[in-house]
Design a protein around this motif. Structure first.
Motif, PDB file in Angstrom:
ATOM      1  N   VAL A  96     -19.797 -11.603  -6.262  1.00  0.00           N
ATOM      2  CA  VAL A  96     -18.663 -10.782  -5.852  1.00  0.00           C
ATOM      3  C   VAL A  96     -17.783 -11.584  -4.890  1.00  0.00           C
ATOM      4  N   GLN A  97     -16.495 -11.631  -5.209  1.00  0.00           N
ATOM      5  CA  GLN A  97     -15.561 -12.324  -4.320  1.00  0.00           C
ATOM      6  C   GLN A  97     -14.311 -11.484  -4.134  1.00  0.00           C
ATOM      7  N   LEU A  98     -13.827 -11.421  -2.901  1.00  0.00           N
ATOM      8  CA  LEU A  98     -12.574 -10.747  -2.586  1.00  0.00           C
ATOM      9  C   LEU A  98     -11.620 -11.766  -1.993  1.00  0.00           C
ATOM     10  N   GLN A  99     -10.399 -11.772  -2.500  1.00  0.00           N
ATOM     11  CA  GLN A  99      -9.391 -12.714  -2.026  1.00  0.00           C
ATOM     12  C   GLN A  99      -8.229 -11.926  -1.440  1.00  0.00           C
ATOM     13  N   ALA A 100      -8.105 -11.973  -0.112  1.00  0.00           N
ATOM     14  CA  ALA A 100      -6.999 -11.289   0.551  1.00  0.00           C
ATOM     15  C   ALA A 100      -5.817 -12.240   0.704  1.00  0.00           C
ATOM     16  N   SER A 101      -4.621 -11.714   0.495  1.00  0.00           N
ATOM     17  CA  SER A 101      -3.419 -12.528   0.629  1.00  0.00           C
ATOM     18  C   SER A 101      -2.241 -11.644   1.011  1.00  0.00           C
ATOM     19  N   GLY A 102      -1.114 -12.277   1.307  1.00  0.00           N
ATOM     20  CA  GLY A 102       0.109 -11.535   1.593  1.00  0.00           C
ATOM     21  C   GLY A 102       0.487 -11.451   3.051  1.00  0.00           C
ATOM     22  N   GLY A 103      -0.343 -11.987   3.929  1.00  0.00           N
ATOM     23  CA  GLY A 103      -0.010 -11.962   5.346  1.00  0.00           C
ATOM     24  C   GLY A 103       1.169 -12.872   5.651  1.00  0.00           C
ATOM     25  N   GLY A 104       1.638 -12.783   6.881  1.00  0.00           N
ATOM     26  CA  GLY A 104       2.759 -13.606   7.297  1.00  0.00           C
ATOM     27  C   GLY A 104       3.273 -13.167   8.653  1.00  0.00           C
ATOM     28  N   SER A 105       4.450 -13.686   8.992  1.00  0.00           N
ATOM     29  CA  SER A 105       5.088 -13.352  10.270  1.00  0.00           C
ATOM     30  C   SER A 105       6.343 -12.546  10.015  1.00  0.00           C
ATOM     31  N   VAL A 106       6.462 -11.426  10.696  1.00  0.00           N
ATOM     32  CA  VAL A 106       7.641 -10.566  10.552  1.00  0.00           C
ATOM     33  C   VAL A 106       8.054 -10.052  11.911  1.00  0.00           C
ATOM     34  N   GLN A 107       9.273  -9.560  11.975  1.00  0.00           N
ATOM     35  CA  GLN A 107       9.761  -8.936  13.190  1.00  0.00           C
ATOM     36  C   GLN A 107       9.344  -7.472  13.229  1.00  0.00           C
ATOM     37  N   PRO A 108       9.304  -6.882  14.411  1.00  0.00           N
ATOM     38  CA  PRO A 108       9.008  -5.445  14.485  1.00  0.00           C
ATOM     39  C   PRO A 108       9.952  -4.652  13.592  1.00  0.00           C
ATOM     40  N   GLY A 109       9.378  -3.680  12.904  1.00  0.00           N
ATOM     41  CA  GLY A 109      10.151  -2.894  11.955  1.00  0.00           C
ATOM     42  C   GLY A 109      10.120  -3.436  10.540  1.00  0.00           C
ATOM     43  N   GLY A 110       9.586  -4.631  10.372  1.00  0.00           N
ATOM     44  CA  GLY A 110       9.536  -5.249   9.060  1.00  0.00           C
ATOM     45  C   GLY A 110       8.390  -4.735   8.211  1.00  0.00           C
ATOM     46  N   SER A 111       8.268  -5.310   7.013  1.00  0.00           N
ATOM     47  CA  SER A 111       7.253  -4.873   6.047  1.00  0.00           C
ATOM     48  C   SER A 111       6.511  -6.068   5.454  1.00  0.00           C
ATOM     49  N   LEU A 112       5.292  -5.824   5.067  1.00  0.00           N
ATOM     50  CA  LEU A 112       4.485  -6.783   4.329  1.00  0.00           C
ATOM     51  C   LEU A 112       3.616  -6.011   3.350  1.00  0.00           C
ATOM     52  N   ARG A 113       3.239  -6.662   2.268  1.00  0.00           N
ATOM     53  CA  ARG A 113       2.271  -6.073   1.345  1.00  0.00           C
ATOM     54  C   ARG A 113       1.095  -7.018   1.192  1.00  0.00           C
ATOM     55  N   LEU A 114      -0.055  -6.556   1.570  1.00  0.00           N
ATOM     56  CA  LEU A 114      -1.278  -7.324   1.421  1.00  0.00           C
ATOM     57  C   LEU A 114      -1.931  -7.011   0.082  1.00  0.00           C
ATOM     58  N   SER A 115      -2.583  -8.023  -0.491  1.00  0.00           N
ATOM     59  CA  SER A 115      -3.307  -7.853  -1.744  1.00  0.00           C
ATOM     60  C   SER A 115      -4.760  -8.250  -1.549  1.00  0.00           C
ATOM     61  N   CYS A 116      -5.626  -7.554  -2.241  1.00  0.00           N
ATOM     62  CA  CYS A 116      -7.056  -7.874  -2.238  1.00  0.00           C
ATOM     63  C   CYS A 116      -7.498  -7.936  -3.691  1.00  0.00           C
ATOM     64  N   ALA A 117      -7.610  -9.141  -4.202  1.00  0.00           N
ATOM     65  CA  ALA A 117      -7.996  -9.352  -5.596  1.00  0.00           C
ATOM     66  C   ALA A 117      -9.494  -9.585  -5.689  1.00  0.00           C
ATOM     67  N   ALA A 118     -10.129  -8.938  -6.651  1.00  0.00           N
ATOM     68  CA  ALA A 118     -11.585  -9.001  -6.762  1.00  0.00           C
ATOM     69  C   ALA A 118     -12.022  -9.717  -8.024  1.00  0.00           C
ATOM     70  N   SER A 119     -13.159 -10.391  -7.926  1.00  0.00           N
ATOM     71  CA  SER A 119     -13.816 -10.963  -9.092  1.00  0.00           C
ATOM     72  C   SER A 119     -15.305 -10.676  -8.962  1.00  0.00           C
TER      73      SER A 119
END
Length: 126
Positions: free
Chosen positions: A1-24
């Motif tokens: 079982v493996q989980l791969q998290a991605s999508g992080g980054g740097s944003v200003q307050p009020g901004g948006s991000l979408r994180l993904s967790c892909a599984a195998s």
């Protein structure tokens, strides 16, 4: 079982991000999946989780109304859409698969989870 998290980054307050967790090696549809976060010097805390089948969702009070967890069964991936980000959301975010099917009051307890992903950094700053 493996989980791969991605999508992080740097944003200003009020901004948006979408994180993904892909599984195998596992079909996420049959498991409760959660997102946790850990800020420097703080304990890991539960952010949100999504249950099997009917995809019931739960959120910590600190993110309710701003974050949305969802699952794409075809892609075997769970997402965390984060809107209206605040400086206090800064942390490393991890996804994990529950050990069994935790009841609601334990749904965001790290001890209920196994098979953790490697984490993705989210930084919110001006």
């Amino acid at each position: 079982v493996q989980l791969q998290a991605s999508g992080g980054g740097s944003v200003q307050p009020g901004g948006s991000l979408r994180l993904s967790c892909a599984a195998s090696g596992v079909t996420l549809f049959y498991h409760t999946i959660a997102w946790f976060r850990q800020a420097p010097g703080k304990e890991r805390e539960g952010v949100s989780c999504i249950r099997t089948r009917q995809a019931t969702t739960y959120y910590d009070a600190s993110v309710k109304g701003r974050f949305t967890i969802s699952r794409d069964n075809a892609k075997n991936t769970v997402y965390l859409q984060m809107n209206s980000l605040k400086v206090e959301d800064t942390a490393i975010y991890y996804c994990a698969i529950a050990r069994g099917h935790p009841i609601t009051m334990y749904a965001l307890q790290p001890s209920q989870y196994e098979h953790w992903g490697q984490g993705t950094q989210v930084t919110v700053s001006s």
